[in-house]
Design a protein around this motif. Structure first.
Motif, short mmCIF file in Angstrom:
data_model
loop_
_atom_site.label_atom_id
_atom_site.label_comp_id
_atom_site.label_asym_id
_atom_site.label_seq_id
_atom_site.Cartn_x
_atom_site.Cartn_y
_atom_site.Cartn_z
N LEU A 6 46.22 34.09 43.33
CA LEU A 6 46.13 35.48 43.78
C LEU A 6 45.80 35.54 45.26
O LEU A 6 46.34 36.37 46.00
CB LEU A 6 45.07 36.24 42.97
CG LEU A 6 45.31 36.39 41.48
CD1 LEU A 6 44.16 37.15 40.85
CD2 LEU A 6 46.64 37.09 41.21
N VAL A 7 44.90 34.68 45.72
CA VAL A 7 44.56 34.64 47.14
C VAL A 7 45.81 34.39 47.98
O VAL A 7 45.98 34.96 49.07
CB VAL A 7 43.49 33.57 47.41
CG1 VAL A 7 43.26 33.38 48.91
CG2 VAL A 7 42.16 33.95 46.74
N GLY A 10 48.72 35.39 47.26
CA GLY A 10 49.68 36.47 47.14
C GLY A 10 50.71 36.28 46.04
O GLY A 10 51.79 36.88 46.10
N PHE A 18 51.59 37.49 42.92
CA PHE A 18 51.20 38.64 42.10
C PHE A 18 52.17 38.95 40.97
O PHE A 18 51.96 39.90 40.23
CB PHE A 18 51.08 39.89 42.98
CG PHE A 18 50.08 39.79 44.10
CD1 PHE A 18 48.95 39.00 44.00
CD2 PHE A 18 50.28 40.52 45.27
CE1 PHE A 18 48.03 38.93 45.04
CE2 PHE A 18 49.37 40.46 46.31
CZ PHE A 18 48.24 39.66 46.20
N CYS A 20 44.57 41.00 35.93
CA CYS A 20 45.31 42.00 36.68
C CYS A 20 46.76 42.01 36.22
O CYS A 20 47.26 41.04 35.66
CB CYS A 20 45.21 41.77 38.18
SG CYS A 20 45.98 40.24 38.77
N MET A 78 50.11 42.77 40.77
CA MET A 78 48.67 43.06 40.96
C MET A 78 48.38 44.55 40.74
O MET A 78 47.56 45.16 41.44
CB MET A 78 48.18 42.61 42.33
CG MET A 78 46.67 42.29 42.31
SD MET A 78 46.02 41.69 43.89
CE MET A 78 46.05 43.20 44.87
N GLN A 137 51.42 46.29 44.26
CA GLN A 137 51.95 45.74 45.49
C GLN A 137 53.47 45.58 45.39
O GLN A 137 54.03 45.49 44.30
CB GLN A 137 51.30 44.39 45.79
CG GLN A 137 49.78 44.46 45.90
CD GLN A 137 49.32 45.32 47.07
OE1 GLN A 137 49.67 45.05 48.22
NE2 GLN A 137 48.52 46.34 46.78
N TYR A 189 54.84 40.15 49.24
CA TYR A 189 53.42 40.37 49.01
C TYR A 189 52.57 39.89 50.19
O TYR A 189 52.86 38.85 50.79
CB TYR A 189 52.95 39.62 47.77
CG TYR A 189 53.59 40.04 46.48
CD1 TYR A 189 53.69 41.37 46.11
CD2 TYR A 189 54.10 39.08 45.61
CE1 TYR A 189 54.26 41.75 44.90
CE2 TYR A 189 54.67 39.43 44.39
CZ TYR A 189 54.76 40.78 44.06
OH TYR A 189 55.33 41.14 42.87
N LEU A 243 45.92 38.19 49.26
CA LEU A 243 44.98 39.06 48.55
C LEU A 243 44.00 39.75 49.49
O LEU A 243 43.71 40.94 49.34
CB LEU A 243 44.21 38.24 47.51
CG LEU A 243 43.20 39.01 46.67
CD1 LEU A 243 43.90 40.06 45.81
CD2 LEU A 243 42.41 38.05 45.79
N VAL A 263 44.00 44.04 49.31
CA VAL A 263 42.95 44.87 48.71
C VAL A 263 42.53 46.03 49.60
O VAL A 263 41.78 46.90 49.15
CB VAL A 263 41.70 44.02 48.37
CG1 VAL A 263 42.03 42.99 47.30
CG2 VAL A 263 41.11 43.36 49.61
N ALA A 284 37.70 39.92 48.87
CA ALA A 284 38.47 40.69 47.90
C ALA A 284 37.58 41.35 46.86
O ALA A 284 37.90 42.43 46.35
CB ALA A 284 39.49 39.78 47.21
#
Length: 247
Positions: free
Chosen positions: A22-23, A25, A27, A46, A50, A138, A142, A145, A149, A241
């Motif tokens: 996720l960090v 991107g 998603f 999630c 996301m 998103q 992407y 993260l 946010v 985040a």
């Protein structure tokens, strides 16, 4: 004397993807609700793109969207990330006047054998105040993260009753999971919920179960296989985040 449950050797936290993804991107929803639901009936995560904050409560998958609505997901809906357990605590105890996430985490710590294991938490309570956030859906390409946010929806509700749930993970698992407390919430009407940023004046029944490990199912999409997951300051990105971006 408070009961201090030992870890259930036959039970593990079941995780789909990891927080580092996720960090970076990643998603896209790659795991179906049906697949995740076979592994546990309580947890969080999630949605695809996301979209929103996932609350898995009694086997029902609720997604708290960035526009303030809450929907119940179908079996073929997909998730970008999920963390679930087959929750079966020995007992629940009344906990009163909980005024912060730190205080709730301390109450959990009093009831477990060690901070070096995974703990699933369910807190059915009334909250005087509760600060929540919901990530907004998103679109590609992407953003990472920490940037994505910044358009999240943040809201404080008062005089609300519902279920706070989630995990307290060992610090060494930062990046695989979220180290320390990670909680989501859904009210009793099923119309208010999200990621928990802060709590105040909470009283209710606290149940905790401890697990000696976690299984992680990784995506096999071309995007994941080709992603650069050597991300530098992952801890800082996750903490950013998880924070309140309106203050």
């Amino acid at each position: 004397m408070r009961h201090r449950p030992a870890a259930r050797d036959a039970k593990l936290v079941e995780q789909f993807s990891h927080v580092d993804a996720l960090v970076a991107g990643l998603f896209d929803g790659v795991f179906s609700v049906e697949e995740v639901g076979r592994r546990g009936h309580l947890g969080l995560g999630c949605g695809d793109h996301m979209d929103g904050e996932l609350v898995v409560l009694d086997g029902v998958f609720h997604l708290c969207h960035g526009d303030g609505t809450v929907s119940v997901l179908a079996a073929d809906d997909t998730l970008a990330f999920a963390e679930v357990v087959d929750f079966g605590p020995v007992a629940a105890e009344l906990v009163e006047a909980v005024d912060s996430i730190d205080a709730l985490t301390a109450a959990v710590a009093e009831r477990v054998v060690s901070p070096n294991l995974f703990h699933a938490v369910r807190f059915d309570a009334h909250f005087a105040t509760l600060s929540l956030r919901e990530a907004k859906r998103q679109t590609k390409p992407y953003l990472p993260l920490a940037e994505a946010v910044h358009d999240q929806r943040e809201n404080t509700v008062t005089d609300v009753t519902g279920t706070l749930l989630g995990f307290v993970a060992p610090s060494v698992f930062q990046g695989i999971s979220v180290a320390g407390p990670h909680f989501h919430f859904l009210d009793t009407t099923g119309t208010v919920g999200g990621h928990v940023l802060g709590i105040g004046g909470a009283t209710g029944e606290l149940a905790v179960e401890t697990y000696p490990g976690v299984t992680v199912r990784l995506p096999t999409t071309p995007e994941f296989l080709g992603a650069d997951l050597e991300l530098g300051d992952v801890d800082g990105a996750i903490r950013h985040a998880e924070s309140d971006h309106q203050r």
